[in-house]
Design an enzyme around this catalytic site. Structure first.
Site, short mmCIF file in Angstrom:
data_model
loop_
_atom_site.label_atom_id
_atom_site.label_comp_id
_atom_site.label_asym_id
_atom_site.label_seq_id
_atom_site.Cartn_x
_atom_site.Cartn_y
_atom_site.Cartn_z
N HIS A 82 -2.89 3.34 -4.43
CA HIS A 82 -2.67 2.62 -3.20
C HIS A 82 -0.82 2.09 -3.44
O HIS A 82 -0.59 1.33 -2.70
CB HIS A 82 -3.41 1.34 -2.84
CG HIS A 82 -4.54 1.77 -2.11
ND1 HIS A 82 -4.61 2.28 -0.81
CD2 HIS A 82 -5.87 1.75 -2.50
CE1 HIS A 82 -5.91 2.75 -0.45
NE2 HIS A 82 -6.62 2.42 -1.75
N ASP A 91 0.84 -1.22 -0.06
CA ASP A 91 -0.01 0.00 -0.01
C ASP A 91 0.91 1.23 0.22
O ASP A 91 2.18 1.21 -0.15
CB ASP A 91 -0.90 0.02 1.34
CG ASP A 91 -2.26 0.56 0.72
OD1 ASP A 91 -2.31 1.72 0.59
OD2 ASP A 91 -3.05 -0.15 0.83
N GLU A 100 -9.97 2.39 -5.07
CA GLU A 100 -9.63 3.98 -4.73
C GLU A 100 -8.83 4.36 -5.72
O GLU A 100 -8.07 5.17 -4.89
CB GLU A 100 -9.52 3.91 -3.35
CG GLU A 100 -10.71 3.29 -2.47
CD GLU A 100 -10.33 3.61 -0.82
OE1 GLU A 100 -11.42 3.82 -0.20
OE2 GLU A 100 -9.10 3.28 -0.54
#
Length: 641
Positions: free
Chosen positions: A281, A207, A359
């Site tokens: 990420h 991440d 995301e």
């Protein structure tokens, strides 16, 4: 006359014996989580003797199961245990069925306990392992301890159990990127999850905050990407790291560590699902190799320490304050991912590799000339289609290594091929849509299964952006709303660790909500019962105490519901998640106990009060935690509605 006295004496003895057994009954309450498919209590108890034989035909797959059972009995009861392949008088029998019991499938078992013998039968070694987990829950709670307890209570109630899982995929996701957890801590997490018949551990390995797996062909991923400036407080609001601050927090798993974790999990019938989260990420990867970004050289990238990097004010997808995405128009990205996936696929035997997809901000892509050229070349109209192009290329790499691709439900926006599996996290809608399109689906909704959410009131829990009470988690049903259940592989709970700094808190956030999710993915939907479940949880709290595993007692704490009265006064309604609790309160800043007022109706907050303190009691004894709610915070909650 003599006969009458003898009869009365014997009757009295029998009555006392019956009373003694009845008095001990609460210690032997059957509290199996997850609830078995069929359970029948029969007469009597199996009393654990000083010496016992376990009859089993040992194989490599059964070694750990037998060793676990033996160790538990020896460590806590002090019983001498012998393992034998032939012994007709053996007190415990573990047996693989000579012919398949179709009802049980690969993971089911039958467990029979009577006063003379315990027998577990299954089609496969995994079934015997789960049968042993159930047997251990039938033992007194002391079986979870770490020392010998000499007691006459080492007895197991006689039962007949037939049991098998509702879903094949029963997982927990452990985020080891935001905060790093050692391989020994990961093993401990596995030890606890298998008690509740979980069979999959999803490791979130990469991440913005850290790259946690060694890739030998790309050494900077762990030389640079695994380390960051150490900060403590509320993650997401930290100050930006300054030049010269030491990057001394982090760590990673070597490939030997990964192999060791996989072996450990396999011995316990757990698969490990690796996740490499792309194209968003990806700041840890970009800090290691800046050329992977759409904006290389614009700024010096560094692994995120918890400072703000996204603007969520407009919802999803977010607006990136720093480009944390891999560039879909850069061929070097696909060469990079080919190297990563090659080594990941060689390490992990599980058939799936999770490639994230959630995301991903698009604002840096929108102003990139290479992206514009890609869109023109490929006929792409939107940024979602650009990400879909990226997903399909990564999927082809994954498949070329002999693995299946799985990603978060955002990947549906790019119209992936049907061979792509979808993990639905934004509620259950993504799962319903994916199943309708013919994708395999794992249901993992934030609404029911996000273990990083607060599980009690914000006045006492570490702050997060949402709440998930135990009773809400228990409502999870991976099959709800699905027209064709064949596409649902199962479900899982997710433990994101932005706000979780250590293993004790990871345990606190996991249990008991993971018990609720375990029952949702194993037990038949018709067997679930909230009243039965929370009473079982209370008994498992005692077991966790002895096992020295931390858990949240939040179900004993009251729920606050502030509102404004017609006369503009602040009113607070209090309720409890489980019945039978009394709530005592005070506004005068002192600490309430059972002699203080008991809540019976919505409270009108005194004009100048600063705090509302509450505590729950049951049967005259404190059971909940002392909670101090600031009146200003209660007023602010109303404004947010």
């Amino acid at each position: 006359m003599i006969f009458t006295r003898i009869f009365l004496f014997l009757s009295c003895c029998l009555s006392l014996s019956h009373f003694s057994a009845s008095a001990q009954e609460p210690d032997n309450k059957i509290s199996i989580i997850p609830e078995p498919v069929e359970l029948a209590r029969t007469e009597g108890y199996f009393i654990l003797p000083d010496e016992i034989t376990i009859r089993v035909t040992l194989s490599d797959e059964l070694q750990n199961t037998v060793a676990l059972l033996k160790e538990k009995i020896v460590t806590t009861a002090g019983t001498r245990v012998t393992i034998a392949s032939k012994d007709d008088q053996a007190a415990i029998v573990l047996q693989i069925n000579p012919s398949e019991d179709i009802t049980l499938g690969k993971e089911g078992y039958r467990l029979h306990v009577n006063p003379k013998q315990i027998v577990i039968r299954a089609n496969q070694p995994a079934g015997l392992f789960y049968g042993v987990q159930t047997l251990l829950q039938l033992f007194p709670k002391e079986i979870e301890g770490k020392k010998i307890v000499k007691t006459n209570k080492w007895r197991i109630p006689s039962v007949n159990i037939a049991d098998y899982p509702r879903f094949a995929w029963r997982g927990l996701m452990f985020d080891v990127s935001r905060h790093f957890f050692t391989k020994e801590e990961v093993k401990k997490y596995i030890d606890n999850m298998v008690k509740y018949k979980y069979n999959l551990l999803h490791l979130h390995l990469t991440d913005d905050e850290g790259w946690r797996i060694q890739i030998k062909s790309l050494p900077r991923l762990t030389e640079v990407g695994a380390w960051r400036v150490n900060k403590t407080g509320y993650f997401g609001s930290f100050s930006h790291p300054q030049p010269g601050e030491p990057k001394d927090y982090g760590g990673f798993y070597t490939q030997e560590d990964i192999k060791e974790i996989i072996r450990y999990a396999s011995d316990r019938f757990v698969n490990i699902l690796p996740e490499i989260d792309v194209p968003g990420h990806s700041l840890a990867a970009i800090a290691s190799y800046p050329e992977l970004s759409c904006t290389p050289g614009v700024e010096k990238y560094s692994v995120r320490a918890g400072e703000p990097i996204m603007d969520w004010s407009r919802g999803a997808p977010p607006i990136a304050l720093i480009d944390n995405t891999l560039c879909p128009a850069n061929e070097k990205v696909y060469e990079f991912l080919d190297k990563v996936i090659t080594e990941v696929a060689a390490l992990f035997p599980f058939e799936y590799i999770h490639m994230g997809g959630d995301e991903a901000p698009h604002n840096f892509w929108q102003k990139n000339p290479a992206i514009q050229a890609l869109m023109q070349k490929e006929g792409l109209k939107t940024m979602e289609q650009v990400q879909g192009y990226f997903t399909r290329r990564v999927e082809a790499i994954v498949q070329s290594k002999g693995k299946k691709f799985i990603g978060w439900d955002e990947i549906l926006e790019g119209a992936p091929s049907k061979s792509t599996a979808v993990m639905s996290w934004r509620g259950v809608e993504g799962g319903i849509k994916a199943a309708g399109l013919g994708h395999e689906v794992v249901i993992s909704p934030s609404t029911y299964a996000y273990l990083d959410y607060m599980q009690g009131d914000i006045a006492i829990e570490p702050k997060n952006y949402a709440s998930l009470r135990l009773s809400k988690a228990y409502q999870f049903d991976p099959g709800e709303g699905i027209a064709d259940i064949r596409f649902i592989k199962g479900g899982q709970g997710n433990l994101w660790t932005e706000q979780i700094y250590n293993m004790r808190h990871a345990e606190y956030m996991t249990w008991p909500r993971a018990m609720a999710i375990a029952e949702s993915v194993w037990s038949p939907a018709g067997k679930k019962n909230w009243t039965n479940f929370y009473t079982k949880v209370e008994n498992h709290f005692k077991r966790l105490d002895l096992a020295e595993v931390k858990y949240a007692p939040s179900m004993y704490d009251p729920v606050f519901l502030p509102s404004t009265g017609s006369d503009n006064t602040l009113r607070v309604e209090l309720s409890t998640e489980i019945p039978g609790l009394d709530v005592h309160y005070t506004f005068d800043n002192s600490f309430p106990d059972k002699f203080y007022p008991k809540y019976t109706a919505p409270l009108v907050v005194p004009k100048d009060a600063v705090t509302l303190k509450v505590i729950t009691y049951r049967d005259g004894k404190p059971i909940g935690r002392m909670i101090t709610a600031q009146i200003a915070d209660l007023k602010a909650r109303i404004k947010k509605k």
